[in-house]
Scaffold this motif. Structure first.
Motif, PDB file in Angstrom:
ATOM      1  N   GLN A   1       0.804  -1.208   0.000  1.00  0.00           N
ATOM      2  CA  GLN A   1       0.000   0.000   0.000  1.00  0.00           C
ATOM      3  C   GLN A   1       0.849   1.275   0.000  1.00  0.00           C
ATOM      4  N   GLU A   2       1.804   1.382   0.911  1.00  0.00           N
ATOM      5  CA  GLU A   2       2.644   2.580   0.931  1.00  0.00           C
ATOM      6  C   GLU A   2       3.789   2.486  -0.073  1.00  0.00           C
ATOM      7  N   ARG A   3       4.103   1.286  -0.491  1.00  0.00           N
ATOM      8  CA  ARG A   3       5.124   1.045  -1.503  1.00  0.00           C
ATOM      9  C   ARG A   3       6.459   1.712  -1.138  1.00  0.00           C
ATOM     10  N   LEU A   4       6.890   1.507   0.114  1.00  0.00           N
ATOM     11  CA  LEU A   4       8.200   2.000   0.522  1.00  0.00           C
ATOM     12  C   LEU A   4       9.280   1.332  -0.327  1.00  0.00           C
ATOM     13  N   ARG A   5      10.398   2.006  -0.477  1.00  0.00           N
ATOM     14  CA  ARG A   5      11.385   1.558  -1.461  1.00  0.00           C
ATOM     15  C   ARG A   5      12.141   0.295  -1.040  1.00  0.00           C
ATOM     16  N   PHE A   6      12.586   0.213   0.208  1.00  0.00           N
ATOM     17  CA  PHE A   6      13.457  -0.896   0.613  1.00  0.00           C
ATOM     18  C   PHE A   6      14.555  -1.075  -0.446  1.00  0.00           C
ATOM     19  N   PRO A   7      15.495  -0.110  -0.539  1.00  0.00           N
ATOM     20  CA  PRO A   7      16.476  -0.113  -1.644  1.00  0.00           C
ATOM     21  C   PRO A   7      17.229  -1.427  -1.839  1.00  0.00           C
ATOM     22  N   SER A   8      17.619  -2.075  -0.746  1.00  0.00           N
ATOM     23  CA  SER A   8      18.335  -3.348  -0.898  1.00  0.00           C
ATOM     24  C   SER A   8      17.433  -4.415  -1.504  1.00  0.00           C
ATOM     25  N   GLY A   9      16.128  -4.356  -1.209  1.00  0.00           N
ATOM     26  CA  GLY A   9      15.191  -5.281  -1.823  1.00  0.00           C
ATOM     27  C   GLY A   9      15.055  -5.042  -3.314  1.00  0.00           C
ATOM     28  N   ILE A  10      15.044  -3.777  -3.709  1.00  0.00           N
ATOM     29  CA  ILE A  10      14.998  -3.451  -5.140  1.00  0.00           C
ATOM     30  C   ILE A  10      16.257  -3.960  -5.833  1.00  0.00           C
ATOM     31  N   ALA A  11      17.416  -3.756  -5.197  1.00  0.00           N
ATOM     32  CA  ALA A  11      18.675  -4.229  -5.780  1.00  0.00           C
ATOM     33  C   ALA A  11      18.675  -5.747  -5.925  1.00  0.00           C
ATOM     34  N   ALA A  12      18.140  -6.438  -4.919  1.00  0.00           N
ATOM     35  CA  ALA A  12      18.081  -7.897  -4.993  1.00  0.00           C
ATOM     36  C   ALA A  12      17.162  -8.348  -6.127  1.00  0.00           C
ATOM     37  N   ALA A  13      16.016  -7.669  -6.283  1.00  0.00           N
ATOM     38  CA  ALA A  13      15.088  -8.020  -7.365  1.00  0.00           C
ATOM     39  C   ALA A  13      15.727  -7.794  -8.732  1.00  0.00           C
ATOM     40  N   GLU A  14      16.435  -6.686  -8.885  1.00  0.00           N
ATOM     41  CA  GLU A  14      17.105  -6.411 -10.157  1.00  0.00           C
ATOM     42  C   GLU A  14      18.178  -7.448 -10.440  1.00  0.00           C
ATOM     43  N   THR A  15      18.874  -7.873  -9.394  1.00  0.00           N
ATOM     44  CA  THR A  15      19.886  -8.921  -9.569  1.00  0.00           C
ATOM     45  C   THR A  15      19.239 -10.221 -10.029  1.00  0.00           C
ATOM     46  N   LEU A  16      18.139 -10.589  -9.411  1.00  0.00           N
ATOM     47  CA  LEU A  16      17.439 -11.816  -9.802  1.00  0.00           C
ATOM     48  C   LEU A  16      16.981 -11.747 -11.253  1.00  0.00           C
ATOM     49  N   ARG A  17      16.410 -10.631 -11.644  1.00  0.00           N
ATOM     50  CA  ARG A  17      15.962 -10.476 -13.030  1.00  0.00           C
ATOM     51  C   ARG A  17      17.131 -10.552 -13.995  1.00  0.00           C
ATOM     52  N   SER A  18      18.230  -9.919 -13.619  1.00  0.00           N
ATOM     53  CA  SER A  18      19.404  -9.922 -14.492  1.00  0.00           C
ATOM     54  C   SER A  18      19.968 -11.331 -14.644  1.00  0.00           C
ATOM     55  N   LEU A  19      20.061 -12.042 -13.528  1.00  0.00           N
ATOM     56  CA  LEU A  19      20.620 -13.392 -13.574  1.00  0.00           C
ATOM     57  C   LEU A  19      19.770 -14.317 -14.424  1.00  0.00           C
ATOM     58  N   HIS A  20      18.492 -14.300 -14.201  1.00  0.00           N
ATOM     59  CA  HIS A  20      17.619 -15.256 -14.880  1.00  0.00           C
ATOM     60  C   HIS A  20      17.213 -14.782 -16.268  1.00  0.00           C
ATOM     61  N   GLY A  21      17.533 -13.539 -16.589  1.00  0.00           N
ATOM     62  CA  GLY A  21      17.306 -13.070 -17.949  1.00  0.00           C
ATOM     63  C   GLY A  21      18.517 -13.284 -18.829  1.00  0.00           C
ATOM     64  N   GLU A  22      19.706 -13.202 -18.198  1.00  0.00           N
ATOM     65  CA  GLU A  22      20.964 -13.374 -18.932  1.00  0.00           C
ATOM     66  C   GLU A  22      21.824 -14.351 -18.143  1.00  0.00           C
ATOM     67  N   GLY A  23      21.680 -15.618 -18.448  1.00  0.00           N
ATOM     68  CA  GLY A  23      22.342 -16.652 -17.678  1.00  0.00           C
ATOM     69  C   GLY A  23      23.856 -16.570 -17.669  1.00  0.00           C
ATOM     70  N   ALA A  24      24.454 -16.151 -18.779  1.00  0.00           N
ATOM     71  CA  ALA A  24      25.912 -16.130 -18.866  1.00  0.00           C
ATOM     72  C   ALA A  24      26.520 -15.188 -17.836  1.00  0.00           C
ATOM     73  N   GLU A  25      25.859 -14.057 -17.600  1.00  0.00           N
ATOM     74  CA  GLU A  25      26.380 -13.083 -16.646  1.00  0.00           C
ATOM     75  C   GLU A  25      26.410 -13.676 -15.240  1.00  0.00           C
ATOM     76  N   GLY A  26      25.358 -14.402 -14.893  1.00  0.00           N
ATOM     77  CA  GLY A  26      25.315 -15.010 -13.574  1.00  0.00           C
ATOM     78  C   GLY A  26      26.425 -16.025 -13.366  1.00  0.00           C
ATOM     79  N   VAL A  27      26.701 -16.829 -14.379  1.00  0.00           N
ATOM     80  CA  VAL A  27      27.768 -17.819 -14.273  1.00  0.00           C
ATOM     81  C   VAL A  27      29.123 -17.143 -14.124  1.00  0.00           C
ATOM     82  N   ILE A  28      29.338 -16.082 -14.884  1.00  0.00           N
ATOM     83  CA  ILE A  28      30.611 -15.351 -14.798  1.00  0.00           C
ATOM     84  C   ILE A  28      30.802 -14.774 -13.402  1.00  0.00           C
TER      85      ILE A  28
END
Length: 680
Positions: free
Chosen positions: A221-248
């Motif tokens: 409801q308030e949609r607070l940022r929780f910056p570390s949570g946003i960073a973790a979500a972006e990392t997950l998306r990046s890893l599972h969107g581009e597998g080679a980067e995660g392996v490297i």
């Protein structure tokens, strides 16, 4: 969830739209919990194992410098790289590998079993059970079709939730209240291994319970940022969107770990080179001013950045070297215990004597700054707290579908009944805190955990230390002079605040990638249960009471807790006048900096001294500050020369350095204890 192509998904509602619109959009376009594997055995087992191992690193680093290092992102990268690599191995090769590892572990257990103590048996049995569980979790996916299902983004989110819960177990008291209790009792009051495990689990579960009723308010409801949570979500998306980067990145983490492990092995195990280099001369060496070739400190400095480590270096050099001469000449410190016939001169002043004086202004600086910041933010926090617990307003027409996804309110009441009762009982039985005051500690901890969770969401900073000080001040009034009760009641607050903020940060990441929230609560609970065992065993192996507060284990956070508890218990009037004056000056500077920070523009705030950097430097050996500053300079130079490479690899390689060296250092200490070649 909709099956529309991503390009056809409409944009989310405006920020000021009713929260029910955001809920409906999330259910229709973001939520994937009904389409992807999430709460799987392999995700839980891998998260608990990685988090348990990282809890040892965080314990080691926390006892050295008082800081905790990030877990979630590192765990996500490591798990993704592992499963990607595992998926590339043929099924029959996997089975052979699993069988070989299990056989090797069994042989190790058999050949060493006859000469090992009971505790060593238990530790080894735990290691075998965990390793076997993880291997079975991987193998179980092969028996039906011979293929391992892909490691999904939601599984990785579950994994990082469990890993984060386990990895942050040191923040539940193992680097603060528990060693402080040992120091104030001079080693007479030490929790047993079993007591430590149960206590850590109880106060951490209280934090999980506290997070349940505020999750929807703060995130949906308030949609607070929780910056570390946003960073973790972006990392997950990046890893599972581009597998080679995660392996490297996973390989880079592993390389850093190998380098850190080899350094510890050659230095601490094989003794091929010293752990201290008298860079500044023999006199400075006695005062802890030397170069420590530790990749833990260098890696931590790279992660912390130039501003904090610069002020650590500056304050450490002044307080440990230049100020020592003045303190000696003024008659405020002496040489401590000297060898027979030795003469006390300025050149003979050791680190321990200096630290017993400088810790007072350093502690006052940090504590006053955090309490003033808390007081300045109190009106906003109170209004936010009231808002958090207010009625659902526009969300009253929630659908049954959303209710089935979210964490039921009944979990909060059931959890509070069980965990709250456990916390009150333990306080009464083990620490002689009367039941009414134990209930007060639990209720106060719930309120302060809510406050800490909101602060985490708004600023990405969880003020666990400040929350603990509020409880210390409260118990100084209701149980005056009871120093043990003061520490342990405050530990309930700090442990609950730590895990409430951690769970909500993980749930923010889960919200962004479409995870089912109630599964994350389950993952957090498993992480706490396993992490408490890992961290408590590591603490029992690593820490001897006589080493706390010294160069081996400076334990700066514990020193702060101990100092505050002693001050509140004995009274400020019992201090030596010069230490009292130093404390007052430190408190005044801390308060002034807190006030200045509130009125100064953000672009100018970076030029202010780092309060935590200065305060910590006055409670740890200068060698730590020097090595961390050196690591920050290396990271800064790398960023200037190769910004893109620095962004990709600084965090993962530094994390690998820290994990590799700490784990090898712990293994060497444990080996010495078990073989009798090293006394505790």
């Amino acid at each position: 969830m909709t099956t529309e192509p991503e390009s056809q998904i409409p944009p989310p509602p405006a920020d000021d739209a009713p929260s029910i619109e955001h809920d409906r959009y999330w259910l229709k376009y973001v939520f994937q919990g009904d389409r992807q594997r999430q709460l799987t055995f392999r995700a839980l087992a891998t998260g608990c194992l990685i988090g348990g191992v990282m809890s040892i690193s965080n314990l080691y680093v926390g006892l050295k410098i008082g800081w905790g290092l990030g877990v979630a992102i590192t765990a996500a990268v490591l798990a993704f790289a592992f499963f990607k690599t595992w998926e590339s191995i043929r099924p029959h090769q996997r089975n052979r590998l699993a069988a070989t590892v299990l056989l090797s572990l069994g042989l190790i257990a058999f050949t060493h079993s006859l000469g090992m103590e009971l505790r060593a048996h238990l530790v080894l049995a735990a290691m075998l059970a965990i390793a076997g569980s993880v291997l079975y979790a991987l193998w179980e996916n092969l028996v039906s079709s011979g293929e391992t299902p892909p490691f999904t983004v939601l599984e990785n989110n579950t994994m990082q939730t469990a890993a984060s819960a386990a990895g942050y177990m040191s923040s539940a008291g193992l680097v603060s209240a528990i060693p402080a209790l040992t120091m104030v009792s001079e080693g007479k009051f030490v929790l047993t291994l079993q007591q430590t495990i149960v206590w850590l689990i109880a106060i951490s579960l209280l934090g999980i319970v506290a997070a349940i009723p505020v999750k929807r308010k703060l995130i949906n409801q308030e949609r607070l940022r929780f910056p570390s949570g946003i960073a973790a979500a972006e990392t997950l998306r990046s890893l599972h969107g581009e597998g080679a980067e995660g392996v490297i990145k996973g390989r880079s983490l592993a390389i850093g770990g190998v380098i850190g492990g080899l350094l510890a092995l050659t230095r601490d195990g094989l003794k091929l080179f010293p752990d201290k280099f008298a860079t500044f001369g023999a006199v400075a060496l006695k005062r802890s001013a030397y170069f420590d070739p530790s990749l833990v400190m260098i890696g931590a400095g790279a992660l912390m950045g130039l501003r904090v480590t610069f002020w650590m270096f500056t304050a450490g050099l002044i307080s440990r070297y230049f100020a020592a001469d003045w303190l000696f000449q003024a008659g405020f410190i002496d040489c401590g215990k000297l060898a027979p016939g030795a003469v006390c001169t300025a050149d003979a002043i050791p680190y321990g004597v200096i630290n017993k004086w400088t810790l007072w202004p350093g502690v006052a600086l940090m504590v006053t700054h955090s309490l003033v910041v808390l007081a300045l933010q109190a009106p906003k926090m109170v209004s936010g707290f009231v808002k958090t617990l207010s009625a659902k307003s526009d969300a009253q027409d929630d659908s049954a579908e959303l209710a089935a996804v979210e964490v039921p309110t009944s979990w909060f009441f059931a959890g509070l009944g069980v965990v709250g009762t456990l916390c009150v009982t333990l306080q009464y039985v083990w620490f002689d805190i009367p039941i009414p005051l134990g209930i007060l500690a639990v209720l106060l901890s719930l309120v302060l955990a809510f406050v800490a969770a909101r602060s985490t969401g708004e600023t990405d900073t969880n003020p666990t230390g400040a929350m603990g000080k509020v409880t210390q001040l409260t118990f100084a009034k209701v149980m005056p002079g009871q120093i043990y009760a003061n520490l342990l009641a405050a530990n309930v607050t700090a442990g609950a605040a730590s895990h409430a903020g951690d769970l909500l940060t993980d749930m923010k990441a889960g919200y962004l990638v479409g995870a089912r929230p109630r599964y994350q609560v389950v993952a957090q609970i498993f992480g706490v249960l396993v992490g408490a065992v890992f961290a408590a065993i590591a603490y029992s192996v690593l820490v001897h009471p006589d080493q706390l507060g010294g160069e081996q284990w400076p334990a700066p956070a514990a020193v702060v807790w101990k100092s505050v508890a002693e001050l509140l218990s004995k009274g400020i009037g019992n201090m030596e006048w010069h230490k009292l004056r130093a404390l007052q000056i430190g408190a005044a500077i801390g308060a002034a900096l807190a006030l200045v920070e509130t009125v100064l523009p953000a672009k100018l705030r970076k030029w202010l001294p780092s309060v935590n950097g200065v305060g910590i430097a006055m409670t740890v050996p200068f060698a730590n500050s020097f090595s961390m500053f050196f690591g920050a300079i290396l990271a800064w130079a790398f960023e200037k020369a190769k910004p893109q490479l620095a962004e990709r690899f600084t965090v993962v390689v530094s994390s690998g350095f820290i994990a590799g060296e700490t784990l090898m250092a712990v293994a060497i200490i444990a080996y010495g204890i078990l073989t009798g070649s090293m006394g505790k």
